[in-house]
Each structure stands twice: as C-alpha cells, then as structure tokens.
Design a protein around this motif. Sequence first.
Motif, PDB file in Angstrom:
ATOM      1  N   ASP A  49       0.828  -1.211   0.000  1.00  0.00           N
ATOM      2  CA  ASP A  49       0.000   0.000   0.000  1.00  0.00           C
ATOM      3  C   ASP A  49       0.866   1.267   0.000  1.00  0.00           C
ATOM      4  O   ASP A  49       2.099   1.187   0.024  1.00  0.00           O
ATOM      5  CB  ASP A  49      -0.996   0.018   1.170  1.00  0.00           C
ATOM      6  CG  ASP A  49      -2.117  -1.005   0.986  1.00  0.00           C
ATOM      7  OD1 ASP A  49      -2.382  -1.399  -0.167  1.00  0.00           O
ATOM      8  OD2 ASP A  49      -2.733  -1.400   1.997  1.00  0.00           O
ATOM      9  N   THR A  50       0.183   2.424  -0.032  1.00  0.00           N
ATOM     10  CA  THR A  50       0.952   3.683  -0.107  1.00  0.00           C
ATOM     11  C   THR A  50       0.440   4.754   0.849  1.00  0.00           C
ATOM     12  O   THR A  50       1.042   5.821   0.936  1.00  0.00           O
ATOM     13  CB  THR A  50       0.871   4.304  -1.515  1.00  0.00           C
ATOM     14  OG1 THR A  50      -0.474   4.740  -1.737  1.00  0.00           O
ATOM     15  CG2 THR A  50       1.273   3.326  -2.605  1.00  0.00           C
ATOM     16  N   ILE A  99       4.445  -2.739  -5.984  1.00  0.00           N
ATOM     17  CA  ILE A  99       3.528  -2.271  -4.933  1.00  0.00           C
ATOM     18  C   ILE A  99       2.423  -3.316  -4.797  1.00  0.00           C
ATOM     19  O   ILE A  99       1.694  -3.585  -5.769  1.00  0.00           O
ATOM     20  CB  ILE A  99       2.924  -0.888  -5.241  1.00  0.00           C
ATOM     21  CG1 ILE A  99       4.036   0.149  -5.440  1.00  0.00           C
ATOM     22  CG2 ILE A  99       1.980  -0.467  -4.102  1.00  0.00           C
ATOM     23  CD1 ILE A  99       3.543   1.545  -5.822  1.00  0.00           C
ATOM     24  N   ILE A 101      -1.035  -4.185  -3.503  1.00  0.00           N
ATOM     25  CA  ILE A 101      -2.215  -3.369  -3.178  1.00  0.00           C
ATOM     26  C   ILE A 101      -3.183  -4.231  -2.375  1.00  0.00           C
ATOM     27  O   ILE A 101      -3.677  -5.242  -2.877  1.00  0.00           O
ATOM     28  CB  ILE A 101      -2.887  -2.871  -4.477  1.00  0.00           C
ATOM     29  CG1 ILE A 101      -1.908  -2.000  -5.272  1.00  0.00           C
ATOM     30  CG2 ILE A 101      -4.173  -2.126  -4.168  1.00  0.00           C
ATOM     31  CD1 ILE A 101      -2.389  -1.709  -6.694  1.00  0.00           C
ATOM     32  N   ILE A 109      -4.279   3.380  -2.043  1.00  0.00           N
ATOM     33  CA  ILE A 109      -3.698   3.510  -3.389  1.00  0.00           C
ATOM     34  C   ILE A 109      -3.319   4.949  -3.734  1.00  0.00           C
ATOM     35  O   ILE A 109      -2.955   5.230  -4.869  1.00  0.00           O
ATOM     36  CB  ILE A 109      -4.665   2.970  -4.481  1.00  0.00           C
ATOM     37  CG1 ILE A 109      -5.969   3.785  -4.536  1.00  0.00           C
ATOM     38  CG2 ILE A 109      -4.968   1.485  -4.250  1.00  0.00           C
ATOM     39  CD1 ILE A 109      -6.779   3.551  -5.809  1.00  0.00           C
ATOM     40  N   LEU A 112       0.049   5.535  -5.806  1.00  0.00           N
ATOM     41  CA  LEU A 112       0.495   4.640  -6.899  1.00  0.00           C
ATOM     42  C   LEU A 112       1.189   5.386  -8.034  1.00  0.00           C
ATOM     43  O   LEU A 112       2.155   4.899  -8.613  1.00  0.00           O
ATOM     44  CB  LEU A 112      -0.688   3.851  -7.488  1.00  0.00           C
ATOM     45  CG  LEU A 112      -1.415   2.849  -6.583  1.00  0.00           C
ATOM     46  CD1 LEU A 112      -2.435   2.058  -7.399  1.00  0.00           C
ATOM     47  CD2 LEU A 112      -0.452   1.906  -5.873  1.00  0.00           C
ATOM     48  N   GLN A 113       0.678   6.594  -8.351  1.00  0.00           N
ATOM     49  CA  GLN A 113       1.226   7.314  -9.518  1.00  0.00           C
ATOM     50  C   GLN A 113       2.635   7.847  -9.292  1.00  0.00           C
ATOM     51  O   GLN A 113       3.284   8.306 -10.233  1.00  0.00           O
ATOM     52  CB  GLN A 113       0.300   8.474  -9.891  1.00  0.00           C
ATOM     53  CG  GLN A 113      -1.016   7.995 -10.470  1.00  0.00           C
ATOM     54  CD  GLN A 113      -1.907   9.154 -10.883  1.00  0.00           C
ATOM     55  OE1 GLN A 113      -1.434  10.244 -11.176  1.00  0.00           O
ATOM     56  NE2 GLN A 113      -3.218   8.917 -10.902  1.00  0.00           N
ATOM     57  N   PHE A 120       2.370  -3.588 -10.152  1.00  0.00           N
ATOM     58  CA  PHE A 120       1.374  -3.683  -9.092  1.00  0.00           C
ATOM     59  C   PHE A 120       0.943  -5.130  -8.926  1.00  0.00           C
ATOM     60  O   PHE A 120       0.838  -5.870  -9.919  1.00  0.00           O
ATOM     61  CB  PHE A 120       0.168  -2.811  -9.415  1.00  0.00           C
ATOM     62  CG  PHE A 120       0.539  -1.381  -9.721  1.00  0.00           C
ATOM     63  CD1 PHE A 120       1.176  -0.600  -8.769  1.00  0.00           C
ATOM     64  CD2 PHE A 120       0.291  -0.831 -10.974  1.00  0.00           C
ATOM     65  CE1 PHE A 120       1.550   0.709  -9.049  1.00  0.00           C
ATOM     66  CE2 PHE A 120       0.666   0.477 -11.261  1.00  0.00           C
ATOM     67  CZ  PHE A 120       1.303   1.248 -10.297  1.00  0.00           C
ATOM     68  N   LEU A 148      -5.559   5.979  -9.985  1.00  0.00           N
ATOM     69  CA  LEU A 148      -4.839   4.906 -10.688  1.00  0.00           C
ATOM     70  C   LEU A 148      -3.995   5.479 -11.824  1.00  0.00           C
ATOM     71  O   LEU A 148      -4.467   6.357 -12.554  1.00  0.00           O
ATOM     72  CB  LEU A 148      -5.828   3.897 -11.293  1.00  0.00           C
ATOM     73  CG  LEU A 148      -6.586   2.970 -10.346  1.00  0.00           C
ATOM     74  CD1 LEU A 148      -7.403   1.965 -11.160  1.00  0.00           C
ATOM     75  CD2 LEU A 148      -5.654   2.243  -9.393  1.00  0.00           C
ATOM     76  N   PHE A 152      -2.273   1.362 -15.621  1.00  0.00           N
ATOM     77  CA  PHE A 152      -2.368   0.433 -14.485  1.00  0.00           C
ATOM     78  C   PHE A 152      -2.439  -1.029 -14.930  1.00  0.00           C
ATOM     79  O   PHE A 152      -1.717  -1.879 -14.415  1.00  0.00           O
ATOM     80  CB  PHE A 152      -3.593   0.789 -13.625  1.00  0.00           C
ATOM     81  CG  PHE A 152      -3.784  -0.133 -12.452  1.00  0.00           C
ATOM     82  CD1 PHE A 152      -3.049   0.044 -11.286  1.00  0.00           C
ATOM     83  CD2 PHE A 152      -4.666  -1.205 -12.515  1.00  0.00           C
ATOM     84  CE1 PHE A 152      -3.191  -0.823 -10.211  1.00  0.00           C
ATOM     85  CE2 PHE A 152      -4.819  -2.076 -11.437  1.00  0.00           C
ATOM     86  CZ  PHE A 152      -4.078  -1.883 -10.284  1.00  0.00           C
ATOM     87  N   THR A 156       0.177  -4.527 -14.070  1.00  0.00           N
ATOM     88  CA  THR A 156      -0.358  -5.281 -12.936  1.00  0.00           C
ATOM     89  C   THR A 156      -0.214  -6.790 -13.097  1.00  0.00           C
ATOM     90  O   THR A 156      -0.440  -7.340 -14.177  1.00  0.00           O
ATOM     91  CB  THR A 156      -1.834  -4.895 -12.702  1.00  0.00           C
ATOM     92  OG1 THR A 156      -1.871  -3.516 -12.356  1.00  0.00           O
ATOM     93  CG2 THR A 156      -2.460  -5.698 -11.576  1.00  0.00           C
TER      94      THR A 156
END
Length: 281
Positions: A49-50, A99, A101, A109, A112-113, A120, A148, A152, A156
Amino acid sequence: MSIQVNFFQGGYCTHPQAMVIRGGKWKTETFPSLFALISHPQAGAILFDTGYSQRFFPETRKFPFQLYALTTPVYLQAGESAVEQLQQHGLEPEAVQYIIISHFHADHIGGLQDFPNAKFICFQSAYQAVKSLRGIAALKAGFLAGLLPSNFEQRTIFVEQTDTISLPDEYSIFQTGFDLFADGSLIAVELPGHATGQLGLFFTDVDNQSYFLIADACWLSRAYQEFVQPHPIANLIFANSRDYVDTLHKIHQLHKSNPNLKIIPTHCRDTWMQLKKLPYS
Ligand SMILES: [Zn+2]
C-alpha cells in the motif's frame, strides 16, 4: 530469507471511534494510514500500500466525492506522502519495483502514480469489483478512479496467476496461500469482507519475526484480539458483512494460536505507536 520491513504513516483521517468498534465512544479519533517498505534480497524494494497522497484533495473536490472527504477528513502535510518519506530515507521513487495493493480504497492507493517503475500486485477480483465504477457507485466503494495510473492494467500482476501453496500449519485457518515471488518469502491470502478481494500478507523478516499485514480486515488491534465487531452502520461500506465477520474471526483465532505473530491493521494507532519504536533498518 533476509527480508527487512519498515513501516510508515502516510497521513491519517479522523472518525468517531464508535463506528469502528462496538461499544466505543462517539468521540472523534485519529486513524493513521500505514504503508510498509519490504526490502527483498532479490526483488528489491516492495511497498505494501501507499497511504494517502495530495491527490486525494483534488479528487474529492467535486460531488459526490466530497462526501468521502467529509466522512473521513484527511490530514496529510507536505513531506508525509509515501514518495516523499521514502526519499527522505534514501529510496528514490524509481527504485520501487513492486507495490502490493491490499484493496482499492483511496487511503491505500493514494500514491500509486508516484512510482513510475513499480509493477502492481493485487487480486484480480479486487480490481474487477471497482474498475468500472464511477459516480455514486464508486463513492460507495471508496474508489477514486483518478488515483490509478493510466497504464495500471499493463503494469499489474494478478495474484490469481501466481502459484498457490499449502500454508504452514500455523496459518492453515486460511485455505489458500499465494506465493508471490515463488520463493516462499511473501504469502498472500484473501481477506474478504471489508472489500472484495482484500489481500493480507504473511512474511518473516531477517530477525525471524513473522508479520501478517491485514489492511482493513479490522481497524483496531482490540477488534482481532477480543473479536469485537464494528458498529452495524459500518456494514454499509463493507463489500460483504458476513465475510467481514468470518475473516475477523479467523484472524482472532490465528492471534490466539500464534501470539508472537505481529498482526498489523492499517489504521490502528496503538499498533502504529508500537511499530514506531522499532529502529529503521
Ligand atoms: Zn483503509
């Protein structure tokens, strides 16, 4: 396996305590949004997570998403986002390789950017449940599509495509484990209820301490320790309230039979206070 883990707080929100735990006070409390940096000897820097990022604020400016910011007012100072804190610790954003998630709520999230090279990792079921949601339906699922990255899907890896393993006896209350790096180091399990396809993560660090990151399977450590459910109103935001109770009960049983396992909910202030005392490795 010489895995190292460090925990950070990526902002926090406020909310009445009584909502998150039955019998709690209606006083407003703070709920940190934790994220973890897992340093893997082969795979490199991995985030779980972030937390929030500043993007939460423009994304919640318009109807209906202001309701998100009103229900859980968010506090994030300059320098507190994941990318900024990791840089302060000497890790450039380009160095983050993966990352993981847990689920697609904005407090998980948000950043993420900020990590252009990261792949991901999530359950496909989790992404499938939110990817087409917009407007009120997205709000209800706590999903802000603007968080997102535009590429994405290309970046992923869905957990369902990785190898399943039979879990060690002590974790066998969860039927299926997913061996994310095919080396037994990071094992994902599904923790449904709070969100569809929510991901929990088991690993053991270099000091032989085992962890179980449970995201929002419960909000406070007391909930899994004593098996206390949230206020019934909280069911409104859960993907499936029966699954929520079932998942929480499993974690409660796991805790009772493995008292040394460090179980980490994302938003528990007591847990964060204990983690903060650990030296940065
Ligand atoms: Zn959350």
